[in-house]
Design an enzyme around this catalytic site. Structure first.
Site, short mmCIF file in Angstrom:
data_model
loop_
_atom_site.label_atom_id
_atom_site.label_comp_id
_atom_site.label_asym_id
_atom_site.label_seq_id
_atom_site.Cartn_x
_atom_site.Cartn_y
_atom_site.Cartn_z
CG HIS A 67 49.25 35.15 40.06
ND1 HIS A 67 49.21 36.03 39.49
CD2 HIS A 67 47.28 35.42 40.90
CE1 HIS A 67 48.81 37.11 38.82
NE2 HIS A 67 47.03 37.01 39.79
CD GLU A 70 45.11 34.83 44.42
OE1 GLU A 70 46.22 35.36 43.98
OE2 GLU A 70 44.29 35.87 43.55
CG HIS A 71 43.79 33.30 39.70
ND1 HIS A 71 42.51 34.11 38.11
CD2 HIS A 71 44.51 34.07 39.76
CE1 HIS A 71 43.32 35.75 38.27
NE2 HIS A 71 44.05 35.70 39.51
CD GLU A 145 41.07 30.97 36.35
OE1 GLU A 145 41.75 32.25 36.85
OE2 GLU A 145 40.24 31.06 36.18
CD GLU A 167 45.13 38.97 36.92
OE1 GLU A 167 44.23 38.17 37.37
OE2 GLU A 167 45.65 39.07 38.55
ZN LIG Z 1 45.32 37.62 39.80
#
Ligand SMILES: [Zn+2]
Length: 690
Positions: A67, A70-71, A145, A167
């Site tokens: 994840h 991905e960012h 991130e 998040e």
């Molecule tokens: Zn995310």
């Protein structure tokens, strides 16, 4: 394009051409010879073109590295060295889809556009991001991130910060997310699915810069990629672009991204986990119970479709027998099913929400009893027909709301492709649906229930229990741990954290240079059609009612919307108008019991929906038109039946059944709670705009 099997073009060899009649398309399977990258092109007349590149990314632990990656790849790349290419790109693009998604075992970067130049621009930015991100010489990316220690000055407390860290703290506060996380872990404990690809806040701070970079190096390679193109684009040009600009710079690599199968269990396993409610809240009646089963294989098209239908049949439609049995027994206030087909071994779950802790044994016993009865007596054939029809209509219509068709098809391909299966097998549903229709005369669903739900020990019971003040407790624990860590740091270490924090803040406030911003490709006025697309419209009047008619190609489906002026509803009654839209179609009418009504709707129509809308008038703040809207659809030859059902529901619903009314209100309340838990920001936005 005139190619035949075995031909080479721009570095790609055509391996297979498959006709996909269901989509009026051809599926062309290519392999990039130099790198082994696989590419599927679904060729058809759709101008809403889609490109996506996916990598198989089984998470090695729960640090959330897939994840965070991905960012991070979207934080600047070789050709586009700006802070947020994604955000800049969106400013000058006509994309119909632009996003990136992390799954339990893959990471997908899809884009879509109807504009040719825009399509290539988007493809360029995404390919550069995944293959040449600036993460290797920008250590701030992981800090920003992922996670980092934050300390502004020596007197302040040490904290964790980071986009994904925050998040996931949010995600882990939702009981449903915790539940689905645990279900996966409980069924596949010895596989990558036991790890949290999104990142468990407790583990995210274990991710090091070395492991972060090693993850990219290993998995973000053409040899581990799945490239997908869809629509009426210039395929040869696109292949040339992908080869010349990107793939050609790599050589083939052996990449072990295989996902191992979980060996079945000898008996059902039980897992319990807590979620946080506020310290003042009463934990009574807030437990989640779920029974979960590993069911078959995602590369089997029959199972893929049949379990999806079974979920609707048993748990999701108003006549669903398992849901009904649980609600009538007072076990939980909401019941739903879940079929996870995006994994090597799919899972099937039966979930009750808002139950009591001691409902656990009665829950298991009642599920077993109800399923056994269904197998012994046979499922009502009308319910079987309704459930198959419901799914078949959706498959044929392929309306994915605001999402481009090609995007959803591409994700569906990955459900088999990622595990070595035929990529188009789930798109070619015609034979499969015929196979499933045997259930109309044979005990096909009964057999599935018996084999995969009743006699399947590869299963788990997951209990998610409320605990008042748990998140406060955890926050305090983390804070104490961080301050203890800070206390044993040397002055030099502390100074380093402070200077890193300042450096990051400085980086984050720096503006991109105009030269770099200019590198982001934009669509120009000359690339845009100046003629607006015209929707044909005929105005008529029928029995004193205005009728707007759009004669367009809809694949044999008629869409019929009824708009009722609701301005006579007094302000204080508007919430009840909303409740009315929830009750319509779910309560009995003069002619049908609600279960039978639900079957009638599924057999004869593609669905009927009710909602409230307020349309702005003349661009003025205070002027609007409140409407109650009934939207419905059916095959053209079923229009008379559709109108009959609409008439029956609108004029003949009986609202006096208090027990049914309560069930629906409970379910509505429960679903609203879920929305608030999972998308509080959307709730806030809708409150603000109202
Ligand atoms: Zn995310």
């Amino acid at each position: 394009m005139n190619m035949k099997k075995g031909d080479m073009t721009n570095g790609f060899r055509l391996l297979e051409i498959t006709e996909i009649e269901e989509l009026n398309s051809n599926g062309l399977m290519f392999v990039h010879e130099k790198t082994g990258a696989q590419l599927l092109y679904v060729q058809n007349e759709d101008d809403n073109k889609v490109f996506s590149i996916a990598f198989r990314t089984p998470p090695p632990d729960s640090t959330g590295v897939p994840h965070i990656m991905e960012h991070s790849v979207l934080c600047g790349s070789r050709k586009f060295p700006v802070r947020e290419p994604f955000v800049e790109l969106a400013k000058g693009s006509l994309n119909t889809f632009l996003n990136a998604m992390t799954y339990p075992d893959k990471t997908v970067y899809p884009i879509a556009s109807r504009n040719d130049k825009d399509f290539v621009n988007l493809m360029d930015v995404y390919l550069d991001a995944v293959f040449h991100p600036n993460i290797y010489d920008q250590p701030e990316t992981l800090m920003q991130e992922g996670w980092h220690y934050e300390l502004e000055n020596i007197d302040k407390p040490l904290t964790y910060k980071g986009v994904v860290y925050n998040e996931m703290k949010g995600a882990f506060s939702s009981p449903e997310q915790i539940l689905f996380r645990k279900i996966q872990e409980s069924l596949y404990p010895d596989t990558p699915y036991a790890n949290e690809s999104g990142g468990d806040p407790d583990y995210i701070p274990h991710l090091t810069q070395e492991d972060f970079l090693a993850f990219h190096k290993k998995y973000y390679h053409p040899s581990n990629s799945y490239i997908y193109l869809y629509g009426n684009g210039e395929i040869e040009e696109h292949l040339k672009f992908i080869n010349d600009e990107y793939l050609n710079g790599f050589d083939k690599a052996e990449i072990d991204s295989d996902i191992n199968k979980q060996a079945p269990f000898a008996e059902m396993r039980r897992q319990e986990v807590e979620y946080s409610i506020s310290p003042q809240d009463n934990p009574e009646g807030k437990t989640y119970l779920s029974l979960n089963f590993a069911v078959g294989s995602s590369t089997d098209p029959f199972q893929y479709l049949a379990f999806d239908i079974l979920q609707y049949l048993l748990l999701d439609n108003p006549a669903a027998p398992l849901k009904k049995a649980l609600l009538e027994a007072g076990i939980g206030k909401d019941v739903f099913g879940s079929y996870g087909s995006y994994m090597l071994q799919p899972s099937f779950s039966i979930v009750v929400k808002d139950a009591n802790e001691d409902d656990e044994k009665p829950f298991i016993a009642l599920v077993e009893k109800t399923l056994k009865e269904l197998v012994a007596k046979g499922i009502d054939k009308k319910l079987v027909e309704a459930s198959i029809n419901y799914r078949e209509f959706k498959l044929r219509e392929s309306d994915f709301g605001g999402n481009p068709k090609g995007l959803i098809y591409g994700l569906r391909c990955l459900d088999s492709w990622l595990y070595g299966g035929d990529p188009t097998i789930h798109l070619r549903f015609e034979n499969t649906i015929e196979q499933v229709k045997k259930a109309l005369s044979q005990p096909l669903f009964e057999e599935l229930i018996e084999k995969y739900l009743l006699n399947n020990t590869h299963s788990s019971l997951v209990v998610v229990k409320p605990k008042p003040g748990l998140s406060e407790e955890k926050d305090q624990e983390i804070d104490e741990m961080l301050q203890a860590y800070k206390a044993q740091l040397s002055d030099k270490d502390i100074q380093e954290i402070i200077s890193n924090t300042q450096q990051l803040l400085k980086k984050q406030s720096e503006l991109d240079s105009p030269e770099n911003l200019a590198k982001i490709p934009m669509v120009e006025l000359s690339d845009i059609e100046t003629e607006a697309e015209k929707l044909p419209l005929i105005e008529q009047e029928v029995a004193g009612v205005k009728l707007l008619y759009h004669p367009i190609e809809t694949n044999g489906i008629a869409y019929l919307n009824l708009w009722f002026n609701s301005s006579s509803v007094p302000f204080e009654l508007i919430p009840y108008a909303s409740l009315l839209t929830t009750l319509l179609g779910k309560m009995s009418t003069k002619d049908h019991h609600y279960e039978d009504l639900s079957n009638e709707i599924d057999i004869h129509t593609g669905g009927i929906q009710y909602n409230l809308q307020a349309l702005a008038l003349n661009g003025e703040d205070g002027e609007f038109l409140p409407k109650l809207v009934v939207s419905s659809k059916a095959l053209v030859d079923k229009i008379p039946k559709l109108i009959e059902l609409l008439e029956e529901i609108i004029n003949g619903t009986i609202f006096q059944d208090a027990r049914r009314l309560k069930e629906i209100v409970q379910e509505t309340r429960s679903r609203m709670e879920m929305i608030i838990n999972q998308a509080g920001n959307q709730v806030a936005m809708s409150r603000l705009s109202s």
